[in-house]
Design an enzyme around this catalytic site. Structure first.
Site, PDB file in Angstrom:
ATOM      1  N   HIS A   1       6.603  12.833   6.889  1.00  0.00           N
ATOM      2  CA  HIS A   1       6.800  13.104   5.457  1.00  0.00           C
ATOM      3  C   HIS A   1       7.009  11.819   4.668  1.00  0.00           C
ATOM      4  O   HIS A   1       7.664  11.824   3.626  1.00  0.00           O
ATOM      5  CB  HIS A   1       7.989  14.053   5.221  1.00  0.00           C
ATOM      6  CG  HIS A   1       7.886  15.351   5.950  1.00  0.00           C
ATOM      7  ND1 HIS A   1       7.235  16.446   5.439  1.00  0.00           N
ATOM      8  CD2 HIS A   1       8.358  15.725   7.168  1.00  0.00           C
ATOM      9  CE1 HIS A   1       7.306  17.447   6.302  1.00  0.00           C
ATOM     10  NE2 HIS A   1       7.979  17.026   7.369  1.00  0.00           N
TER      11      HIS A   1
ATOM     12  N   SER B   1      -6.876 -10.021  -6.682  1.00  0.00           N
ATOM     13  CA  SER B   1      -6.587  -9.721  -8.076  1.00  0.00           C
ATOM     14  C   SER B   1      -7.220 -10.759  -8.989  1.00  0.00           C
ATOM     15  O   SER B   1      -7.263 -11.946  -8.668  1.00  0.00           O
ATOM     16  CB  SER B   1      -5.077  -9.685  -8.313  1.00  0.00           C
ATOM     17  OG  SER B   1      -4.781  -9.550  -9.684  1.00  0.00           O
TER      18      SER B   1
END
Length: 477
Positions: free
Chosen positions: A194, A324
């Site tokens: 989870h 980037s």
């Protein structure tokens, strides 16, 4: 005709609908020219794998017809030679038709027939466009219909592309992941369920799961191949075999077996082979499932490599290029992202294939080009995606051992090892106190009086938690 072209650049051919202009140097003819005019849709051309497969079928058909006495050797020989050239990719620039054409693939079948006929006639000293002595319909297409030839080529193209491209690429990725799993068996790390901290496992165990995922899909895809070995050839227009020699299809199948080493066989029911494409849908479903697991693996690796300082940071991913345009020094998990997008496209392709399969109207499925286009694109994308991910990501992965150890020692879920000694409720109390007061599990348990520091060290050994153990009730409830 473009602005730079003149009438001298064209020859005039005629067919059942009248005259049509064809580029003078083109090996294709009137039907291809009409198709270019009436199906100027999109930029997606018929995959060359289908064209090459049709070349093999036409070569085998000419030889079979010659052997059966249906085609004179003087015509069969140049047809076979021209068809082999098509199969080998010599005339790839002569197949310009769009995928978006008739649902039977008739335009592409005729495109191939015309190129082979013109090339055969050229070998016999005739100019392009004469249709004599070799005729595209009467001789190259003898004993065939687009309705059985095109689905035959679909199966040939799918199987040969899988064998030559996806199978080796998937095998190499699987082997690379297996090597990491073996190498990292001794690295204990925290597990996560989870997206939350869970009990420990080894990094090798984690990667062994990826190996099992891919091995499962490889086995499943291999299991889909027998359905694809069945060829529709011999059914001609509606499955009855009209206008073909009774032994024609079997002989073509035998020749294709001999040339490819693949155990092709006649489809047991030609009516189903023309009207439905269950084998390709099942195969596409296998590609769809593989895509899902590749997305899972790629996502896991990019999560484990997130950071480098503010993420999980348990893996170092190769720095292939700046990540980037604005943030200096940033490196992104680009290979993982590319593979994820590949997987999404393959899943979308399978939806298209599934819907196209439903369009088997009466005796013919009328979405054949769409089906094979999407299956072949999925094969190509998965092949390239697996190879790129293997070479530019998995091969260069390294574990960040300090970060792995830090996460392991900080995890509250090591408290699970206390269950056999304290019971679930008291172990949960230790974990809750440690979390709320920002203390270690050992500190919290000692303060609660549940154990000594020495007992904690004896009971909580992360390396021992990565495998099954005999559980004994050692606590008083």
């Amino acid at each position: 005709m473009s602005e730079s072209q003149t009438p001298a650049d064209f020859r005039i051919e005629s067919d059942s609908l009248g005259e049509v202009a064809v580029p003078r140097t083109a090996y294709w003819g009137s039907q291809t020219a009409r198709s270019l005019q009436y199906f100027a849709i999109g930029t997606e051309s018929m995959p060359l794998a289908v064209i090459h497969a049709l070349g093999w079928v036409k070569q085998a058909a000419a030889q079979a017809n010659q052997e059966l006495g249906c085609l004179a050797p003087a015509l069969a020989t140049p047809i076979q030679q021209a068809a082999q050239e098509v199969a080998q990719g010599r005339w790839d620039d002569q197949f310009p038709l769009s995928v978006w054409q008739t649902g039977s693939g008739t335009q592409t079948n005729m495109n191939v027939n015309e190129v082979i006929a013109n090339r055969a006639n050229e070998r016999l000293g005739q100019p392009l466009g004469r249709k004599t002595p070799v005729h595209p319909n009467d001789h190259v297409n003898l004993g065939q219909s687009s309705n059985d030839v095109f689905p035959t080529a679909m199966h040939l193209a799918a199987v040969t592309t899988y064998r030559s491209q996806l199978y080796p690429a998937l095998s190499e990725l699987l082997q690379a992941l297996h090597a990491k799993a073996q190498q990292w068996q001794g690295i204990t790390k925290i597990g996560r369920t989870h997206l939350m901290d869970a009990v420990p496992l080894t990094l090798g165990q984690e990667f062994s799961g990826y190996v099992a995922h891919l091995a499962h899909h490889q086995t499943h895809l291999e299991g889909c191949l027998p359905g694809l070995y069945e060829l529709a050839l011999g059914g001609t227009a509606v499955g009855t075999g009209l206008n073909t020699h009774p032994a024609f299809a079997q002989r073509v199948v035998e020749l294709l077996q001999l040339w490819t080493g693949i155990p092709w066989r006649k489809a047991p029911n030609p009516y189903a082979a023309l009207a439905g494409h269950e084998a390709l849908v099942h195969f596409s479903g296998g590609l769809n499932a593989l895509a899902g697991s590749l997305i899972k693996i790629a996502n896991d690796i990019r999560w484990l490599g997130s950071g480098p300082r503010c993420g999980l940071g348990e893996l170092h991913l190769p720095a292939n290029e700046p990540g980037s345009s604005i943030m200096p020094g940033k490196v992104n998990p680009t290979q993982a992202e590319a593979l994820i997008m590949v997987g999404m496209q393959v899943m979308a392709n399978h939806q298209a294939v599934s819907f196209a399969h439903s369009q088997g109207n009466l005796e013919l499925n009328v979405c054949k080009p769409l089906i094979i286009y999407n299956v072949l694109q999925s094969l190509q994308l998965l092949s390239d995606g697996c190879r790129s991910f293997h070479q530019h990501c998995v091969q260069g992965l390294t574990p960040n051992l300090p970060q792995i150890q830090s996460h392991l020692q900080q995890s509250l879920m090591l408290v699970t090892a206390l269950n056999p000694h304290l019971g679930y409720d008291r172990a949960a109390q230790v974990a809750r106190k440690a979390h709320q007061e920002q203390k270690t599990l050992c500190q919290a348990g000692v303060e609660l009086g549940y154990f000594t520091a020495r007992e904690f060290d004896q009971w909580v050994q992360p390396e021992q938690m990565t495998q099954p153990q005999v559980i004994q009730d050692n606590f008083q409830g």
